[in-house]
Design a protein around this motif. Structure first.
Motif, PDB file in Angstrom:
ATOM      1  N   ARG A   2       0.605  -1.076   0.043  1.00  0.00           N
ATOM      2  CA  ARG A   2       0.022  -0.067   0.108  1.00  0.00           C
ATOM      3  C   ARG A   2       0.796   1.623   0.021  1.00  0.00           C
ATOM      4  O   ARG A   2       2.487   1.082   0.057  1.00  0.00           O
ATOM      5  CB  ARG A   2      -0.935   0.066   0.665  1.00  0.00           C
ATOM      6  CG  ARG A   2      -0.378   0.034   2.258  1.00  0.00           C
ATOM      7  CD  ARG A   2      -1.276   0.169   3.372  1.00  0.00           C
ATOM      8  NE  ARG A   2      -1.749  -0.609   4.136  1.00  0.00           N
ATOM      9  CZ  ARG A   2      -3.125  -0.979   3.959  1.00  0.00           C
ATOM     10  NH1 ARG A   2      -3.907  -0.246   3.480  1.00  0.00           N
ATOM     11  NH2 ARG A   2      -3.578  -1.887   4.173  1.00  0.00           N
ATOM     12  N   GLY A   3       0.390   2.473  -0.183  1.00  0.00           N
ATOM     13  CA  GLY A   3       1.128   3.852  -0.008  1.00  0.00           C
ATOM     14  C   GLY A   3       1.698   4.000  -1.551  1.00  0.00           C
ATOM     15  O   GLY A   3       1.178   3.963  -2.368  1.00  0.00           O
ATOM     16  N   SER A   4       3.355   4.192  -1.565  1.00  0.00           N
ATOM     17  CA  SER A   4       3.609   4.727  -2.602  1.00  0.00           C
ATOM     18  C   SER A   4       4.387   3.330  -3.385  1.00  0.00           C
ATOM     19  O   SER A   4       4.837   2.018  -2.690  1.00  0.00           O
ATOM     20  CB  SER A   4       5.298   5.725  -2.156  1.00  0.00           C
ATOM     21  OG  SER A   4       6.073   5.530  -3.500  1.00  0.00           O
ATOM     22  N   ALA A  35       2.199  -3.129 -11.112  1.00  0.00           N
ATOM     23  CA  ALA A  35       0.677  -2.253 -10.958  1.00  0.00           C
ATOM     24  C   ALA A  35       0.744  -1.468  -9.490  1.00  0.00           C
ATOM     25  O   ALA A  35       1.243  -1.686  -8.897  1.00  0.00           O
ATOM     26  CB  ALA A  35       0.514  -4.246 -10.757  1.00  0.00           C
ATOM     27  N   PRO A  36      -0.338  -1.291  -9.799  1.00  0.00           N
ATOM     28  CA  PRO A  36      -0.710   0.348  -7.625  1.00  0.00           C
ATOM     29  C   PRO A  36      -0.674  -1.028  -7.084  1.00  0.00           C
ATOM     30  O   PRO A  36      -1.016  -2.178  -7.123  1.00  0.00           O
ATOM     31  CB  PRO A  36      -2.343   0.409  -8.759  1.00  0.00           C
ATOM     32  CG  PRO A  36      -2.257   0.407  -9.880  1.00  0.00           C
ATOM     33  CD  PRO A  36      -1.905  -1.439 -10.024  1.00  0.00           C
ATOM     34  N   PRO A  37      -0.753  -0.875  -5.747  1.00  0.00           N
ATOM     35  CA  PRO A  37      -0.060  -1.319  -4.259  1.00  0.00           C
ATOM     36  C   PRO A  37      -1.603  -2.242  -4.266  1.00  0.00           C
ATOM     37  O   PRO A  37      -3.001  -2.211  -4.203  1.00  0.00           O
ATOM     38  CB  PRO A  37      -0.641  -0.303  -3.518  1.00  0.00           C
ATOM     39  CG  PRO A  37       0.277   1.092  -4.119  1.00  0.00           C
ATOM     40  CD  PRO A  37      -0.563   0.552  -5.871  1.00  0.00           C
ATOM     41  N   VAL A  38      -1.287  -3.620  -4.173  1.00  0.00           N
ATOM     42  CA  VAL A  38      -2.174  -4.310  -4.464  1.00  0.00           C
ATOM     43  C   VAL A  38      -3.744  -4.381  -2.832  1.00  0.00           C
ATOM     44  O   VAL A  38      -5.140  -4.734  -3.587  1.00  0.00           O
ATOM     45  CB  VAL A  38      -2.152  -5.930  -4.034  1.00  0.00           C
ATOM     46  CG1 VAL A  38      -1.253  -6.410  -2.478  1.00  0.00           C
ATOM     47  CG2 VAL A  38      -2.735  -6.689  -4.050  1.00  0.00           C
ATOM     48  N   LEU A  39      -3.515  -3.570  -1.793  1.00  0.00           N
ATOM     49  CA  LEU A  39      -4.074  -3.355  -1.377  1.00  0.00           C
ATOM     50  C   LEU A  39      -5.081  -1.718  -1.212  1.00  0.00           C
ATOM     51  O   LEU A  39      -5.670  -2.057  -0.273  1.00  0.00           O
ATOM     52  CB  LEU A  39      -3.309  -3.293   0.303  1.00  0.00           C
ATOM     53  CG  LEU A  39      -3.201  -4.590   1.135  1.00  0.00           C
ATOM     54  CD1 LEU A  39      -2.480  -4.561   2.202  1.00  0.00           C
ATOM     55  CD2 LEU A  39      -3.652  -5.573   0.606  1.00  0.00           C
ATOM     56  N   SER A  40      -4.441  -0.936  -2.219  1.00  0.00           N
ATOM     57  CA  SER A  40      -5.325   0.502  -2.464  1.00  0.00           C
ATOM     58  C   SER A  40      -6.304  -0.214  -3.473  1.00  0.00           C
ATOM     59  O   SER A  40      -6.874   1.314  -3.303  1.00  0.00           O
ATOM     60  CB  SER A  40      -4.168   1.434  -2.407  1.00  0.00           C
ATOM     61  OG  SER A  40      -3.053   1.922  -1.499  1.00  0.00           O
ATOM     62  N   TYR A  41      -5.623  -0.551  -4.193  1.00  0.00           N
ATOM     63  CA  TYR A  41      -6.399  -0.802  -5.493  1.00  0.00           C
ATOM     64  C   TYR A  41      -6.769  -1.883  -5.732  1.00  0.00           C
ATOM     65  O   TYR A  41      -5.604  -3.024  -5.099  1.00  0.00           O
ATOM     66  CB  TYR A  41      -5.634  -0.248  -6.860  1.00  0.00           C
ATOM     67  CG  TYR A  41      -5.619   1.105  -6.684  1.00  0.00           C
ATOM     68  CD1 TYR A  41      -7.109   2.491  -6.723  1.00  0.00           C
ATOM     69  CD2 TYR A  41      -4.079   1.656  -6.413  1.00  0.00           C
ATOM     70  CE1 TYR A  41      -6.782   3.597  -5.909  1.00  0.00           C
ATOM     71  CE2 TYR A  41      -4.097   3.198  -6.120  1.00  0.00           C
ATOM     72  CZ  TYR A  41      -5.293   4.376  -5.697  1.00  0.00           C
ATOM     73  OH  TYR A  41      -5.402   5.418  -5.500  1.00  0.00           O
ATOM     74  N   ALA A  42      -7.992  -2.639  -6.270  1.00  0.00           N
ATOM     75  CA  ALA A  42      -7.503  -3.870  -7.239  1.00  0.00           C
ATOM     76  C   ALA A  42      -7.608  -4.467  -8.859  1.00  0.00           C
ATOM     77  O   ALA A  42      -7.669  -5.478  -8.994  1.00  0.00           O
ATOM     78  CB  ALA A  42      -9.460  -4.155  -6.932  1.00  0.00           C
ATOM     79  N   VAL A  48      18.352  11.245 -13.647  1.00  0.00           N
ATOM     80  CA  VAL A  48      17.331  10.655 -13.079  1.00  0.00           C
ATOM     81  C   VAL A  48      17.191  10.937 -12.128  1.00  0.00           C
ATOM     82  O   VAL A  48      17.815   9.463 -11.640  1.00  0.00           O
ATOM     83  CB  VAL A  48      16.430   9.891 -14.290  1.00  0.00           C
ATOM     84  CG1 VAL A  48      15.209   9.287 -13.999  1.00  0.00           C
ATOM     85  CG2 VAL A  48      16.753  10.356 -15.882  1.00  0.00           C
ATOM     86  N   ARG A  49      16.355  11.048 -11.276  1.00  0.00           N
ATOM     87  CA  ARG A  49      15.814  10.471  -9.977  1.00  0.00           C
ATOM     88  C   ARG A  49      14.347  10.160  -9.567  1.00  0.00           C
ATOM     89  O   ARG A  49      13.433  10.599 -11.014  1.00  0.00           O
ATOM     90  CB  ARG A  49      16.018  11.575  -8.640  1.00  0.00           C
ATOM     91  CG  ARG A  49      17.463  12.552  -9.037  1.00  0.00           C
ATOM     92  CD  ARG A  49      18.249  11.444  -8.088  1.00  0.00           C
ATOM     93  NE  ARG A  49      19.657  11.938  -8.501  1.00  0.00           N
ATOM     94  CZ  ARG A  49      20.498  11.062  -7.667  1.00  0.00           C
ATOM     95  NH1 ARG A  49      20.273   9.874  -7.127  1.00  0.00           N
ATOM     96  NH2 ARG A  49      21.863  11.579  -7.692  1.00  0.00           N
ATOM     97  N   SER A  50      14.656   9.111  -9.389  1.00  0.00           N
ATOM     98  CA  SER A  50      12.841   8.685  -9.283  1.00  0.00           C
ATOM     99  C   SER A  50      12.360   9.369  -8.381  1.00  0.00           C
ATOM    100  O   SER A  50      12.505   9.859  -7.260  1.00  0.00           O
ATOM    101  CB  SER A  50      13.292   6.713  -7.968  1.00  0.00           C
ATOM    102  OG  SER A  50      13.710   7.431  -7.513  1.00  0.00           O
ATOM    103  N   GLY A  51      11.102   9.804  -9.701  1.00  0.00           N
ATOM    104  CA  GLY A  51       9.651  10.571  -9.020  1.00  0.00           C
ATOM    105  C   GLY A  51       8.932   9.696  -8.121  1.00  0.00           C
ATOM    106  O   GLY A  51       9.368   8.133  -7.124  1.00  0.00           O
ATOM    107  N   ARG A  52       8.125  10.469  -7.057  1.00  0.00           N
ATOM    108  CA  ARG A  52       7.553  10.122  -5.285  1.00  0.00           C
ATOM    109  C   ARG A  52       5.713   9.804  -6.659  1.00  0.00           C
ATOM    110  O   ARG A  52       5.858  10.653  -6.963  1.00  0.00           O
ATOM    111  CB  ARG A  52       6.954  11.249  -5.141  1.00  0.00           C
ATOM    112  CG  ARG A  52       8.093  11.760  -4.477  1.00  0.00           C
ATOM    113  CD  ARG A  52       8.527  10.562  -3.002  1.00  0.00           C
ATOM    114  NE  ARG A  52       9.944  10.895  -2.071  1.00  0.00           N
ATOM    115  CZ  ARG A  52      10.502  10.275  -1.714  1.00  0.00           C
ATOM    116  NH1 ARG A  52       9.944   9.497  -1.034  1.00  0.00           N
ATOM    117  NH2 ARG A  52      11.550  10.965  -1.052  1.00  0.00           N
ATOM    118  N   ARG A  53       5.469   8.237  -6.035  1.00  0.00           N
ATOM    119  CA  ARG A  53       4.803   7.796  -7.257  1.00  0.00           C
ATOM    120  C   ARG A  53       3.374   8.206  -5.711  1.00  0.00           C
ATOM    121  O   ARG A  53       3.074   7.855  -4.732  1.00  0.00           O
ATOM    122  CB  ARG A  53       4.556   6.561  -7.012  1.00  0.00           C
ATOM    123  CG  ARG A  53       5.612   6.679  -8.402  1.00  0.00           C
ATOM    124  CD  ARG A  53       6.412   5.171  -9.001  1.00  0.00           C
ATOM    125  NE  ARG A  53       5.312   4.024  -9.330  1.00  0.00           N
ATOM    126  CZ  ARG A  53       5.304   4.161 -10.535  1.00  0.00           C
ATOM    127  NH1 ARG A  53       5.076   5.021 -11.464  1.00  0.00           N
ATOM    128  NH2 ARG A  53       3.561   3.565 -10.849  1.00  0.00           N
TER     129      ARG A  53
END
Length: 574
Positions: free
Chosen positions: A343-345, A463-470, A569-574
């Motif tokens: 979850r989260g970032s 994929a997005p965080p598994v507990l934030s989205y399905a 390149v710096r990794s951005g906040r997701r």
């Protein structure tokens, strides 16, 4: 890479020494609690050392004895004649303290304080009473201990003599009427004539004389008793030093006790801590092995691609994770990998997906990286891409969805990512769409994932965080193998168990986990954001889902025109 595959299962059961070492390492994580315990122990030790600097203790020993005619008679058991428990209570009584106060010249108001400093004990299997007195000076401790001892012995002797005198008086009171009757009878006998009457009088006289003699014997026996209450075997002397252990010893004791309290507090905190504190906890919650732990990044994010960095540890860790996955029979059968965060970032999950794709490409495989995070797609803007023609992955032409004129992901757009020495791999960039579940389960997305069935091909899906989205669960049955990327200090064991249950219920398998630590400054930034929000000085950023879709004439992020250098390149906040 050699295609010799073996199943990578969960870590084998640890033996007892390993578990103990693991628990001890986990306890050391709570350094604050342990330090607080040591600090409290030091304060307690310092207080003990200072408070006992002017404390002096003097002791006197008294051996008790029972009243007896023959003190050397072996048949006399002193412990049967003397109740040592009652005598100890008598020694602590106020009457003894008052007698000692008179000897010391103390007023009546000082008697309670005099009693408070006395302690009377009885060594086991002995008839000894030990008078221990505690005072603020050595001389006073010795004087008061001796005074209490003398007062107790005097009080006990007085009590014994009083008891003896009462018994003697009782015997005399019983004897005197009998003696008077005997005298009267003796006068009558001399005047009686010889005959049966005189004989009967003589018999009565003999009986009365026997009673009088018996009473006289009892009185003589009581008067012959040795009434000594006991003797002092050890006189209290002024102590040469304070009774306390001293400041150094008190501090050492405080440190030991504080360390024990700190470890106990850390253990209690560990028992009730919901977060996994070791690789074993993560493995048990996911029922899958920990494939790697990313080294701590001190640069504040670092490039999304680790290849070519000055510190090779991160790139080598990614290669190690890819090697372990390649030797897992479950992944080798289909070569489809879904990378998710709990979850989260999902910033670290994106870095893991990109670098695993680069590691697979380094082994000579044809790799496709699909950005299935259609809510906050950023890979195209953060990776060195070009629009090279790679028809192998571009089998789906762009088109419209239902004739509405809106682009539907995946729309055939494909980018080539230059991973430096690792080679290149293909990227299907994510794009914001109105109906994310429909786009993820579309036939075109399914055909892209199925490209991993081709020889020497691998598909990595982010994929997005598994507990934030399905969203991730919609892809599990197509990808099968799932890699969980998490910070063990920011996720609960219950969350990991729930992820495993959701993935298993959707028909997938958790292949393993990659662990990482918090990004530098992440906690500080979170605190500043909360503080500003509470003060009303800063408004939160709008939710990614609320951002408008790009217009038909707006440039698409990641079309090759916004390519930047790899090492900057710096990794951005997701």
């Amino acid at each position: 890479m050699i295609e010799t595959h073996r199943a990578t299962t969960a870590a084998p059961a640890e033996d007892e020494p390993d578990l103990l070492r693991d628990q001890f390492r986990q306890l050391l994580r709570y350094r604050g609690l342990i330090g607080a315990g040591v600090g409290i122990g030091l304060l307690g030790g310092a207080y003990l050392g200072i408070s006992t600097l002017d404390t002096y203790v003097a002791s006197a020993d008294v051996v008790l004895r029972a009243p007896t005619i023959d003190p050397f008679d072996p048949n006399i058991a002193a412990d049967k004649a003397v109740n040592i428990g009652s005598e100890r209570q008598t020694a602590l009584s106020s009457s003894v303290a008052e007698e000692a106060g008179k000897q010391l010249g103390l007023p009546a108001s000082g008697i309670p304080a005099l009693r408070s400093g006395l302690q009377v004990t009885n060594p086991p299997q002995s008839m000894v009473l030990r008078f221990t007195y505690t005072s603020d000076t050595a001389k006073a401790a010795a004087q008061r201990a001796n005074a209490m001892t003398d007062a107790y012995l005097a009080r006990r002797q007085a009590a014994l003599e009083d008891t003896r005198d009462k018994m003697i008086k009782s015997y005399k009171d019983q004897r005197d009427p009998v003696a008077k009757q005997l005298d009267e009878l003796a006068k009558q006998v001399t005047s009686l004539p010889a005959g049966p009457g005189r004989d009967a009088a003589y018999a009565s006289k003999t009986d009365l004389q026997s009673k009088v003699n018996n009473f006289n014997g009892q009185i003589a026996k009581l008067e012959a008793l040795d009434m000594s209450p006991g003797r002092v075997t050890s006189v209290a002397a002024p102590p040469t030093g304070a009774d306390g252990p001293g400041i150094p010893m008190s501090l050492a004791i405080g440190v030991a006790v504080g360390l024990a309290l700190g470890l106990l507090g850390a253990w209690v905190r560990l028992v009730f801590d919901p977060a996994p504190r070791s690789d074993g906890d993560v493995s048990r919650a996911l029922r899958a092995p920990v494939l790697g732990t990313l080294p701590r990044d001190k640069t504040g994010g670092g490039p999304l691609l680790a290849a070519g960095e000055t510190d090779p540890r991160l790139a080598e860790e990614y290669r190690s994770v890819a090697f372990r996955l390649a030797y897992d029979a479950r992944f080798a059968d289909r070569r489809r990998l879904l990378v998710v965060a709990p979850r989260g970032s999902s910033e670290i999950a994106a870095a893991v997906a990109v670098n695993l794709a680069a590691s697979f490409a380094e082994t000579g495989k044809d790799v496709l990286l699909m950005e299935a995070d259609l809510r906050t797609p950023v890979l195209a803007s953060q990776l060195p891409t070009d629009g090279g023609d790679r028809p192998r992955w571009s089998q789906q032409p762009g088109g419209s969805a239902g004739g509405t004129g809106e682009a539907e992901w995946p729309d055939g757009r494909q980018l080539v990512v230059d991973a430096g020495e690792s080679g290149t791999f293909d990227l299907i960039p994510g794009d914001r769409v109105r109906n994310v579940p429909r786009a993820l389960t579309s036939p075109r997305a399914t055909r892209l994932v199925s490209e991993a069935d081709s020889p020497n091909s691998t598909v990595v899906v982010l994929a997005p965080p598994v507990l934030s989205y399905a969203d991730a669960l919609a892809l599990v049955d197509r990808v099968d193998g799932v890699l969980v990327v998490c910070d063990p200090r920011a996720v609960h064991r219950a969350d990991l168990a729930r992820i495993r249950e959701l993935i298993s219920g959707a028909g997938g398998t958790v292949l393993g986990a990659v662990l990482h630590g918090p990004l530098p400054g992440e906690k500080r930034a979170g605190k500043e954001t909360r503080r500003k929000g509470a003060a009303g000085t800063a408004a939160p950023d709008p939710a990614p889902a609320a951002r408008p879709l790009p217009g038909p004439d707006e440039p698409v992020a990641g079309d090759g025109s916004d390519t930047v250098a790899l090492r900057t390149v710096r990794s951005g906040r997701r």
